[in-house]
Motif scaffolding. Structure first.
Motif, short mmCIF file in Angstrom:
data_model
loop_
_atom_site.label_atom_id
_atom_site.label_comp_id
_atom_site.label_asym_id
_atom_site.label_seq_id
_atom_site.Cartn_x
_atom_site.Cartn_y
_atom_site.Cartn_z
N TYR A 36 1.84 -36.80 -5.44
CA TYR A 36 1.07 -38.04 -5.49
C TYR A 36 0.74 -38.32 -6.95
O TYR A 36 0.76 -37.42 -7.79
CB TYR A 36 -0.21 -37.93 -4.65
CG TYR A 36 -1.26 -37.04 -5.28
CD1 TYR A 36 -1.19 -35.66 -5.14
CD2 TYR A 36 -2.31 -37.58 -6.02
CE1 TYR A 36 -2.14 -34.83 -5.73
CE2 TYR A 36 -3.26 -36.76 -6.61
CZ TYR A 36 -3.18 -35.40 -6.46
OH TYR A 36 -4.09 -34.58 -7.04
N TYR A 37 0.45 -39.59 -7.25
CA TYR A 37 0.10 -39.94 -8.62
C TYR A 37 -1.41 -39.81 -8.81
O TYR A 37 -2.19 -40.46 -8.13
CB TYR A 37 0.55 -41.36 -8.96
CG TYR A 37 0.31 -41.70 -10.41
CD1 TYR A 37 1.11 -41.17 -11.41
CD2 TYR A 37 -0.75 -42.53 -10.78
CE1 TYR A 37 0.87 -41.45 -12.74
CE2 TYR A 37 -1.00 -42.81 -12.11
CZ TYR A 37 -0.18 -42.27 -13.08
OH TYR A 37 -0.43 -42.53 -14.40
N ASN A 38 -1.80 -38.96 -9.73
CA ASN A 38 -3.21 -38.72 -10.01
C ASN A 38 -3.66 -39.64 -11.12
O ASN A 38 -3.19 -39.53 -12.26
CB ASN A 38 -3.41 -37.25 -10.40
CG ASN A 38 -4.89 -36.89 -10.48
OD1 ASN A 38 -5.68 -37.59 -11.09
ND2 ASN A 38 -5.24 -35.77 -9.87
N TYR B 28 -3.12 -35.67 -1.92
CA TYR B 28 -3.20 -34.33 -1.35
C TYR B 28 -2.14 -33.44 -1.96
O TYR B 28 -1.09 -33.91 -2.39
CB TYR B 28 -3.03 -34.36 0.17
CG TYR B 28 -1.68 -34.85 0.65
CD1 TYR B 28 -0.58 -33.99 0.70
CD2 TYR B 28 -1.49 -36.16 1.07
CE1 TYR B 28 0.65 -34.43 1.12
CE2 TYR B 28 -0.26 -36.61 1.49
CZ TYR B 28 0.81 -35.73 1.52
OH TYR B 28 2.04 -36.18 1.95
N ARG B 29 -2.46 -32.15 -2.04
CA ARG B 29 -1.45 -31.16 -2.41
C ARG B 29 -0.89 -30.48 -1.18
O ARG B 29 0.22 -29.99 -1.17
CB ARG B 29 -2.06 -30.12 -3.34
CG ARG B 29 -2.26 -30.63 -4.76
CD ARG B 29 -2.75 -29.51 -5.64
NE ARG B 29 -2.79 -29.92 -7.03
CZ ARG B 29 -2.79 -29.04 -8.04
NH1 ARG B 29 -2.74 -27.73 -7.79
NH2 ARG B 29 -2.83 -29.45 -9.28
N ASP C 36 0.77 -35.32 -9.59
CA ASP C 36 0.18 -34.02 -9.32
C ASP C 36 0.82 -33.43 -8.07
O ASP C 36 1.27 -34.16 -7.19
CB ASP C 36 -1.34 -34.17 -9.13
CG ASP C 36 -2.04 -32.82 -9.18
OD1 ASP C 36 -1.67 -32.00 -10.04
OD2 ASP C 36 -2.94 -32.60 -8.35
N LYS C 37 0.84 -32.10 -8.03
CA LYS C 37 1.48 -31.43 -6.89
C LYS C 37 0.95 -30.02 -6.75
O LYS C 37 0.29 -29.50 -7.65
CB LYS C 37 3.00 -31.39 -7.10
CG LYS C 37 3.39 -30.47 -8.25
CD LYS C 37 4.86 -30.37 -8.39
CE LYS C 37 5.47 -29.52 -7.31
NZ LYS C 37 5.05 -28.11 -7.37
N SER D 184 -8.60 -29.10 -2.22
CA SER D 184 -9.18 -30.19 -2.99
C SER D 184 -10.27 -29.67 -3.93
O SER D 184 -10.40 -30.13 -5.06
CB SER D 184 -9.79 -31.23 -2.06
OG SER D 184 -8.80 -31.72 -1.20
N LYS D 185 -11.04 -28.71 -3.43
CA LYS D 185 -12.13 -28.15 -4.23
C LYS D 185 -11.58 -27.30 -5.38
O LYS D 185 -12.03 -27.41 -6.52
CB LYS D 185 -13.00 -27.28 -3.32
CG LYS D 185 -14.47 -27.29 -3.70
CD LYS D 185 -15.25 -26.50 -2.66
CE LYS D 185 -16.57 -26.02 -3.25
NZ LYS D 185 -17.22 -25.06 -2.36
N THR D 186 -10.59 -26.48 -5.08
CA THR D 186 -10.04 -25.57 -6.08
C THR D 186 -9.27 -26.30 -7.17
O THR D 186 -9.35 -25.95 -8.34
CB THR D 186 -9.11 -24.53 -5.40
OG1 THR D 186 -9.78 -24.01 -4.26
CG2 THR D 186 -8.75 -23.41 -6.35
N ASN D 187 -8.52 -27.32 -6.75
CA ASN D 187 -7.61 -27.96 -7.70
C ASN D 187 -8.02 -29.38 -8.09
O ASN D 187 -7.21 -30.12 -8.64
CB ASN D 187 -6.19 -27.96 -7.11
CG ASN D 187 -5.70 -26.57 -6.81
OD1 ASN D 187 -5.65 -25.72 -7.68
ND2 ASN D 187 -5.36 -26.31 -5.55
N GLN D 188 -9.27 -29.75 -7.76
CA GLN D 188 -9.78 -31.08 -8.09
C GLN D 188 -8.84 -32.19 -7.62
O GLN D 188 -8.42 -33.06 -8.40
CB GLN D 188 -10.05 -31.23 -9.60
CG GLN D 188 -11.28 -30.50 -10.09
CD GLN D 188 -10.96 -29.06 -10.47
OE1 GLN D 188 -9.99 -28.83 -11.14
NE2 GLN D 188 -11.77 -28.12 -10.03
N VAL D 189 -8.49 -32.13 -6.35
CA VAL D 189 -7.62 -33.16 -5.79
C VAL D 189 -8.47 -34.34 -5.33
O VAL D 189 -9.42 -34.15 -4.58
CB VAL D 189 -6.81 -32.59 -4.60
CG1 VAL D 189 -5.90 -33.65 -4.01
CG2 VAL D 189 -5.98 -31.40 -5.05
N PRO D 190 -8.16 -35.55 -5.80
CA PRO D 190 -8.96 -36.71 -5.39
C PRO D 190 -8.71 -37.08 -3.93
O PRO D 190 -7.75 -36.61 -3.31
CB PRO D 190 -8.46 -37.82 -6.32
CG PRO D 190 -7.09 -37.40 -6.69
CD PRO D 190 -7.09 -35.91 -6.73
#
Lengths: 248, 122
Positions: free
Chosen positions: A170-172, A97-98, A179-180, A87-93
């Motif tokens: 998931y839809y960002n 989740y990725r 996003d994935k 989440s931190k590296t890829n700015q995942v809200p």
């Protein structure tokens, strides 16, 4: 529309002699095709598939490097440091989740009764999400086999999310695109780093990230051992995933 | 008369101080299940089972291996598996002989974030 009229009295009875050889051959061929005999026993295994097992085929790593991940399922302790790092590296809200961790409970089991299963995008060789995308916003990268996104092409129809056998998309809402996981290509690999954020941070050595086309890489050596049981999630989807699972 | 009034005030103050100190002095019983969240989330330790069901007397662990105060061990930097394999902390017993080995059956102790969340809800 006129209905074709049949004169049932004049119809010939089909006896074995009245069917031509070609017709019989056609019919048999169709039967073989259905049972999978013509496809080398891929659908219903009547023929051996031992040497067709995915990780042992010879010309199956079309990418260089062919990025892939091996997950030691029994090592995962659900500390979720991988999710935090991702989440931190890829700015995942917080709503998406990725990568995530599933749990399986087995109350009747002896000793440990719970197992954690890390999941992420499997970067399939035959990705159903890419097939489903109407705008080609998601594609299989020809250099490294990572399934990538072009955000500006995405119309948010979520067909890929439905198509994905691994629920890895998931839809960002900030990006206005789906996003994935891209194996940290955008945030790390393209900047010269050699591993993903989740694999780097894992304290239990669950995730082994590497190049499956390199015979000297750790992942190649682990995946190609006869002694070690390797499996993939949802093999029946036919997507040929690149995330492998094992225990040990 | 003035002296007596002073004495009353003194007693009142004393009672106040004692009532403040008492709860801290009183020996608190450890919780049945202690949940560690450092260095990783989360590890469940069943104190009740260890002390009552398994019949391990207090002095085997306290104070040499673990301090009396629960979770105090989280402050030490070497509270991890590397130390356990050298026979420290949990590793003093869990060596595969006295207790079960620590390189298998991870989720017997590691309940994870999911386990922590379900425990918090209860």
């Amino acid at each position: 529309m006129m209905q074709k009229k049949f004169d049932f009295d004049k119809l010939e009875i089909e006896l074995p002699d009245s069917i031509s050889k070609i017709e019989r051959r056609k019919f048999l061929k169709m039967g073989f095709a259905i049972t999978g005999l013509l496809l080398g026993g891929k659908i219903l295994s009547l023929t051996s598939v031992v040497d067709k097992g995915y990780a042992f085929q010879k010309e199956k790593y079309p990418y260089k490097p062919h990025y892939s991940m091996l997950i030691y399922q029994n090592r995962c302790i659900d500390c979720e440091l991988c999710m935090e790092a991702c989440s931190k590296t890829n700015q995942v809200p917080s709503y998406g989740y990725r990568t995530t961790i599933l749990q399986r409970k087995m109350p009747q089991a002896i000793d440990q009764q719970i197992e954690f299963i890390p999941v992420l995008c499997n970067q399939c060789n035959r990705p159903p999400c890419v097939t489903g995308c109407p705008t080609r916003a998601t594609y299989k990268d020809k250099r490294n086999g990572i399934v990538m996104m072009i955000n500006k092409k995405c119309i948010g129809c979520k067909t890929c999310m439905t198509a994905c056998p691994y629920n890895a998309r998931y839809y960002n809402e900030e990006k206005h695109a789906v996003d994935k996981c891209d194996f940290c290509y955008g945030s790390r690999l393209s900047k010269g780093l050699t591993t993903t954020a989740c694999a780097e941070v894992c304290p239990a050595g669950v995730r082994i990230f590497g190049d499956l086309s390199d015979p000297n890489s750790e992942i190649f050596r682990m995946v190609h051992q006869l002694e070690r049981t390797i499996w993939v999630l949802r093999p029946e989807s036919g997507a040929a995933p690149n995330v492998f699972y094992t225990r040990g | 008369m003035k002296n007596l009034k002073n004495l009353n005030v003194l007693i009142f103050v004393l009672i106040c101080i004692i009532s403040l100190i008492l709860p801290n002095v009183e020996v608190t019983k450890a919780e049945d299940i202690i949940i560690y969240t450092k260095p990783v989330k989360a590890v469940s330790f069943n104190h009740k089972a260890h002390s009552e069901d398994y019949g391990i007397s207090c002095n085997i662990c306290h104070d040499k291996i673990f301090q009396m105060e629960a979770l105090n061990v989280e402050k030490s930097n070497d509270f991890n598996h590397r130390s356990f394999s050298k026979g420290k902390y949990c590793g003093a017993c869990h060596d595969g002989k006295k207790g079960f080995a620590m390189d298998k059956q991870c989720t017997k102790c590691h309940i994870g974030v999911k386990g922590l969340n379900t425990k918090a809800k209860k």
